[in-house]
Each structure stands twice: as structure tokens, then as C-alpha cells.
Motif scaffolding. Structure first.
Motif, PDB file in Angstrom:
ATOM      1  N   ARG A  25       0.829  -1.203   0.000  1.00 46.08           N
ATOM      2  CA  ARG A  25       0.000   0.000   0.000  1.00 46.08           C
ATOM      3  C   ARG A  25       0.867   1.258   0.000  1.00 46.08           C
ATOM      4  NH1 ARG A  25      -4.871   1.877   4.173  1.00 46.08           N
ATOM      5  NH2 ARG A  25      -5.183   3.917   3.179  1.00 46.08           N
ATOM      6  N   ARG A  26       1.948   1.263   0.777  1.00 50.37           N
ATOM      7  CA  ARG A  26       2.787   2.461   0.878  1.00 50.37           C
ATOM      8  C   ARG A  26       3.364   2.838  -0.487  1.00 50.37           C
ATOM      9  NH1 ARG A  26       2.663   6.942   2.830  1.00 50.37           N
ATOM     10  NH2 ARG A  26       3.198   7.524   0.746  1.00 50.37           N
ATOM     11  N   GLY A  27       3.829   1.854  -1.241  1.00 48.52           N
ATOM     12  CA  GLY A  27       4.387   2.143  -2.552  1.00 48.52           C
ATOM     13  C   GLY A  27       3.349   2.685  -3.516  1.00 48.52           C
ATOM     14  N   HIS A  28       2.154   2.108  -3.505  1.00 48.42           N
ATOM     15  CA  HIS A  28       1.087   2.606  -4.371  1.00 48.42           C
ATOM     16  C   HIS A  28       0.651   4.009  -3.951  1.00 48.42           C
ATOM     17  CE1 HIS A  28       0.953  -1.608  -5.584  1.00 48.42           C
ATOM     18  NE2 HIS A  28       0.199  -1.255  -6.595  1.00 48.42           N
ATOM     19  N   GLU A  29       0.605   4.238  -2.649  1.00 48.03           N
ATOM     20  CA  GLU A  29       0.231   5.564  -2.157  1.00 48.03           C
ATOM     21  C   GLU A  29       1.279   6.595  -2.571  1.00 48.03           C
ATOM     22  OE1 GLU A  29      -2.028   8.471  -0.246  1.00 48.03           O
ATOM     23  OE2 GLU A  29      -2.554   6.382  -0.695  1.00 48.03           O
TER      24      GLU A  29
END
Length: 342
Positions: A25-29
Motif C-alpha cells: 500500500r505504501r508504494g502505491h500511495e
């Protein structure tokens, strides 16, 4: 500095959207935040790469759907979706849906050919039809026709309480004119032109000269001219160039050293065609915006385009992307005659 006959009209950037498997999620965010930053800086477009079974964005259309709800002006593209992994009918539905949600800002870029490492994935991807699948231009033609509103079914009308359409729904009328083909060969450039697509040319081309060699800029220029010669719009047909360009105006000494080391490490692959496909890579461009503008104006292919989607190196940190994009928008773009979008 030499003048260019095509002042830079559209400035965009391309990112791969890496993530940590333990915290995807952090990378996509972070990717969404980079797109939001691009809009604030006035960029005209943001493009996502496509990666399968890797730690990069596997579903750029889904990510761009999210981006469409966090932005209002910037155009959103894919560079590129490999159609060997896709069902053209289902992809046409997804693209049209995101285009409607974005208010007509989607720029889907696609390419054809067998999926990478097909022998390793064909049992999972096409367990019953792997040997019968068409991975050629016909697959792109199917997508084009479906997006542009050609019939997908022989039936339309009411059946009981259900109403059916014979074409992809939702239908987004302008989307058909915003489809791009990503190609590195003269054949793909001509095909894209003949079929009325836009053309994405990146930092990789095929060395197709008589001796298999050639200067990258000259080979890329040949692609641009072949595409436009085959396109109904001629010299007005849209081409976007995607070189790796890294401005250092506000970079720290540590960042500049990292960028220069990155470019130096990749330089050997630019000296001669690589592999059985004879692929030739462009050198990465690193320097101040004034230096980069001079090098770009001297680039034969750049001189004949007015749109770019400069590629962000995929191994850098988010703070590096903030610095690079900020310098692109505030220094490099203006040095090329570009004005930020409002």
C-alpha cells in the motif's frame, strides 16, 4: 542554443511505482502522491509503467482510477500495457470506465507481442489457449475497434428486465483518439500511423540499419518520420518522447553523485545494439536544466516532437522524485519553452 521548430507543448513524466512486498500500500500511495505533485507543479501528464509478477504496478488502470479522483486536470497515461496479458474486450471496458471517471483524461498506451517469459506463465495465463492466442497487431486492432464503438455483440435490446448494448459500455467518445502505441521498430511506427493511433517512443529502439548499427537519435527520428508519413494527420500526428532526463538544479551533492553513478552504470549498454532483438538504448541525461536543454535541442528526434514524458529512474527514493519533478517543472520545462498547465 539551436532553436527547435516544435516548441515543447506538453511536459509529462513516467514512473514505475515500486513497492515493498511487505507493505504494497505504501508504494502505491507514494505513486499517487507523485501524480498529485505533478498536477500541482503544472505537468500536463503522468504515465505509469506496467509490470507483471514484479514489485511494480501490475494494474496501472486501477491505480489511475484512484488518481482520477485525487486530481482534476493532469492527463493520466499507461506506457505501456502489454496486450499479451489482456483480453481486449475486458480492457476496453476498464479503460472506458476510468476515462469517464477522469472526465476524459485517460491516455492508454499499449504494445503487442508475447508476454515476457511466456513459457513460464502461459499455464497460469492461458491454460487452454496458449498455442492459439494471437499476440500480433490484430490484438491491438481489436482493442481499437472496441474502444471506438464497433460492435462487440450481435445483439442489443431488451431481454426480460435486462437491457443490452452491442458495444462496450460505458462508451467514452473521445477515448479512441487518445490511444497510444509504444513501439521501437519501423514496422510498429508505421502500423500505429496507419491505424490512426498516437505514438510513444522511449529510450529503446531497434537498430534496423543495413549494418545493424546507428546513432540512437537518428534511429528514433526515423521512427517519428515513418509514423507521421503513415498517419492520416501527417506532421500533426501526436508523438511523445520518453527519455530518462534528470535535472540537478536543486539536487544535493549526494543526489547529484547518485544520479551520475546511475547514468554511468547504464552507459555501456548504449554503445552498441543489445541482444537478439538488436535493441539500442539512449544514454541517460543528467545535468543542470541549462545543460539538459542544450543536449535536447541537439537531439535529432527531440527537435521534431512537442510532447515528452521523461522517465523517472525506477530505483530512486521518493524525495529524489520530488526534487527531479520540481526542477523539471520550474527550470527544465521553461528552458524548453514550456508553460505549466493551469
Amino acid at each position: 542554443m539551436p532553436s527547435t521548430p516544435r516548441p515543447l507543448r506538453k511536459l509529462g513524466f513516467l514512473t514505475i511505482g515500486l513497492f515493498d512486498e511487505a507493505d504494497p500500500r505504501r508504494g502505491h500511495e507514494t505513486t499517487l502522491e507523485i501524480i498529485e505533485l505533478g498536477e500541482r507543479l503544472g505537468f500536463d501528464s503522468a504515465w505509469l509503467r506496467h509490470r507483471h509478477l514484479q514489485y511494480g504496478i501490475s494494474s496501472p488502470v486501477a491505480v489511475l482510477a484512484a488518481a482520477s479522483q485525487r486530481t482534476s486536470r493532469i492527463e493520466l497515461g499507461t506506457a505501456v500495457i502489454p496486450l499479451g496479458w489482456e483480453n481486449p474486450l475486458r480492457l476496453a471496458e476498464d479503460l472506458a470506465t476510468v476515462d469517464v471517471l477522469s472526465g476524459g483524461r485517460l491516455n492508454p498506451g499499449v504494445s503487442v507481442g508475447p508476454p515476457m517469459h511466456f513459457d513460464r506463465v502461459k499455464e497460469a495465463l492461458y491454460p487452454d489457449t496458449a498455442d492459439a492466442e494471437d499476440f500480433g497487431y490484430g490484438r491491438a486492432r481489436r482493442l481499437l475497434d472496441l474502444v471506438r464503438g464497433e460492435p462487440a455483440s450481435g445483439f442489443s435490446g431488451t431481454e426480460g428486465f435486462e437491457v443490452f448494448s452491442d458495444r462496450v459500455q460505458p462508451h467514452s467518445p473521445g477515448l479512441g483518439s487518445r490511444l497510444w502505441y509504444g513501439g521501437g521498430s519501423l514496422g510498429s511506427a508505421r502500423w500505429a500511423g496507419e491505424n490512426g493511433m498516437n505514438f510513444l517512443t522511449s529510450s529503446v529502439v531497434k537498430a534496423e540499419g543495413p549494418d545493424g548499427e546507428g546513432d540512437f537519435a537518428d534511429l528514433q527520428l526515423a521512427l517519428v518520420r515513418a509514423f507521421r508519413a503513415a498517419h492520416p494527420d501527417g506532421d500533426a500526428a501526436r508523438v511523445s518522447q520518453g527519455l530518462v532526463v534528470i535535472p540537478t538544479d536543486s539536487a544535493t551533492p549526494e543526489q547529484r553523485a547518485k544520479y551520475e553513478e546511475f547514468a554511468a552504470r547504464r552507459l555501456p549498454r548504449t554503445t552498441s545494439p543489445q541482444g537478439p532483438a538488436r535493441l539500442l538504448f539512449a544514454p541517460d541525461l543528467v545535468g543542470t536544466s541549462a545543460e539538459l536543454a542544450e543536449r535536447l535541442y541537439a537531439h535529432a528526434a527531440f527537435r521534431e516532437i512537442d510532447e515528452v514524458a521523461f522517465a523517472l529512474p525506477f530505483t530512486f527514493a521518493p524525495e529524489d522524485y520530488v526534487q527531479i519533478l520540481t526542477d523539471m517543472a520550474t527550470h527544465l520545462g521553461p528552458a524548453l519553452g514550456w508553460k505549466p498547465g493551469a
